[in-house]
Structures are given as C-alpha cells and as structure tokens.
Design an enzyme around this catalytic site. Sequence first.
Site, short mmCIF file in Angstrom:
data_model
loop_
_atom_site.label_atom_id
_atom_site.label_comp_id
_atom_site.label_asym_id
_atom_site.label_seq_id
_atom_site.Cartn_x
_atom_site.Cartn_y
_atom_site.Cartn_z
N HIS A 87 53.71 86.92 -32.97
CA HIS A 87 53.41 85.71 -32.61
C HIS A 87 54.51 85.25 -31.59
O HIS A 87 55.85 85.38 -31.97
CB HIS A 87 52.97 84.56 -33.71
N ASP A 136 62.19 84.78 -35.05
CA ASP A 136 60.90 84.68 -35.63
C ASP A 136 59.76 83.94 -34.77
O ASP A 136 60.07 82.54 -34.56
CB ASP A 136 60.90 83.75 -37.13
N GLU A 149 50.66 80.63 -34.76
CA GLU A 149 50.87 81.26 -35.94
C GLU A 149 51.53 80.26 -36.73
O GLU A 149 51.73 80.15 -38.05
CB GLU A 149 51.68 82.60 -35.99
N GLU A 150 52.79 79.51 -36.17
CA GLU A 150 53.47 78.60 -36.91
C GLU A 150 52.75 77.44 -37.59
O GLU A 150 53.16 76.71 -38.46
CB GLU A 150 54.62 78.13 -36.20
N ASP A 167 56.15 90.63 -38.33
CA ASP A 167 56.55 89.44 -38.50
C ASP A 167 57.91 89.62 -39.37
O ASP A 167 58.05 90.60 -40.25
CB ASP A 167 55.70 88.50 -38.96
#
Length: 346
Positions: A68, A185, A219-220, A240
């Site tokens: 992501h 990330d 995604e977050e 990830d």
Amino acid sequence: MTSVRKTMELIKELVSIPSPTGNTYEVINYIESLLKEWKVETVRNHKGGLIATLPGRDTSRHRMLTAHVDTLGAMVKEIKADGRLKIDLIGGFRYNSIEGEYCQIETASGKMYTGTILMHQTSVHVYKDAGKAERNQENMEIRLDEPVHCRKDTEELGIGVGDFVSFDPRVEITSSGFIKSRHLDDKASVALLLRLIHEIQTEDIELPYTTHFLISNNEEIGYGGNSNIPPETVEYLAVDMGAIGDGQATDEYSVSICVKDASGPYHYQLRKHLVQLAEKHHIDYKLDIYPYYGSDASAAIKSGHDIVHGLIGPGIDASHAFERTHKSSLRHTAKLLYYYVQSPMV
C-alpha cells in the site's frame, strides 16, 4: 537480483511524495508513469488503486501481490480563533508521534502551505504543564508558516476544513546501510514490488502463473486491498512491514513472515512454502505474530474472498512513527519475493 541501492533510492523518491490516505493521486500517477515506461499493463480501480499485470504460463490460476502506498496523515478539523489549525488524524497512531513535526497543508485548490505540529502549551516559559499536558486533539495544533493572527487570516489563504495534512518524512540513507524515514510503512514494500516487476521485465522471466501487483491506497483505514481481486486469483500475498518491539522476533536485518495478526492466522501451507523457499535460498527470515495489526490480505479475507493469504515484509523499527530499516532486510525480502513469484502454488 535487484540492486538494494536502487530500491533505497526509489523508497526515498516515494516517501518524498505526500500520500495520506484519501489523497494518493500524485504518487499513484508517479508509479503509473514508471510502469508505463517499463511497458507494464496497468488499470486503476474506482478507489484509486493501481493494478499491474504480468502474464504467466498458467492463465487459469492467478497470483496477486500487494503493497500500500497510502500513509498516515491528518485533515484540518477546525481553524482556531488565533488562525492556527486543529487536526483530525488519518490512520492508527498517536499525537505524540508527530509532535514537533514539520508538515504540509494542501488546500482544495492545490496550493501548499507549510507548518509545524505543536502542543498549544509548548513553551516551558509560559505553561507549567507543558510536559504533563495530554497530547490530544484539543491540545495539539498546526502553527502555520504564514503571518496569521485570526481565523479570517487563515481562511483568506484558502485553507479550510477537510484540507489534507502530510508529514515531513525526513528521509535519510546512512553510510551504515539504514534508511530512516516516516512512511516506510508501506512505501518500502511498494518499492520492492516495483523493483521486482522491473527485474521480471528486464530479465524476461516467464512467470508460472499470471501475476497481479496491486498498489493499494486505503490500507491504513482498513480496506485497501479488499476488492478488485480477479476471480482466478488463488494466492494473495501482502507485502507490508514487520513490526519490532518487546517480545517480537522481527528485526531490521531479515524478512518477516507473519504467522498471525489481529485477524487470526495466515494460511498455514503458504507460510510453510515461504519458509521452505527462504531456507532453500539462504534467506534470513523471522516468523512473528503481530497482535495489533491488519493487512490488505486480512482485509481481503474479511471481505469474503476465497484465497490463500500470506504476509511478508521488511522489519521496520518504530512503526507508525520515526521508522527505520536496514538494507539487509530489504535484500532478504526482495530475494524471497523473487523466488516466490517463480515457485509453484501450494
């Protein structure tokens, strides 16, 4: 194998493009342009994510890999009476992790302003409780780098509720092999997938199965990779970060293979397959459990997709804050991905 130096330089480029969840258009455009240069077929989903597809010998069963590109960020919640900004967080993190950070505010018209995220009671010369006051929405604010004195001054700049706030990544590559930055990330993993695609193309590798690469962008907030999965997809591997902390096996020097997160165990046979590949090709790996974690793969499972799901990634220190990893972790993750996409399905 792909150059770790080139991967780190690509990470540096990616983290330098602001992309808080909900405002990822610029970085998706950048990635799309790279893939077009490499003559890779892509399509955007309605959510704004990007899917690249490489054909394989078997077109009846597909693989999907995802990383992501959306990051933590914030939105303007309120313009305060003194012209400073109250913010609302995007993603799962705490205000203390952004205290003192430089930031950018993007207006609806696309104009960028800079500022600093501070406690209202920052000055120890004025506020007795500067150290003890809670870091929360009421006490944290953005000090704009503009001569504003009241709400009207800020409004006249074009700043308003709903404007996106992104954080300065402060990216740096050290001589000892570390890359430290916000938003590793998951831009470290995005860079790894892009370099893998480039390697497959330049080496003219014939994949055993048609393989899709999803660059997800939500995604977050929990639903980045839960849709637009081709019906032929059998295996779904999320790439990830591995989280580091007390009681964790993950480190900054190996690839993390997640066996379980907050959603439950990952597919046992796929996990064993990844371990076998790592051991066969002398790849340093760590098996680990992340109790407060979810991924695009777990989101896909929760959405009802009948897939074999897995999760691997580089070990990232201080996740969702001032993150860091080492070139060794990137190298081992890249190696496992390289051999995985050429391996038989479980």
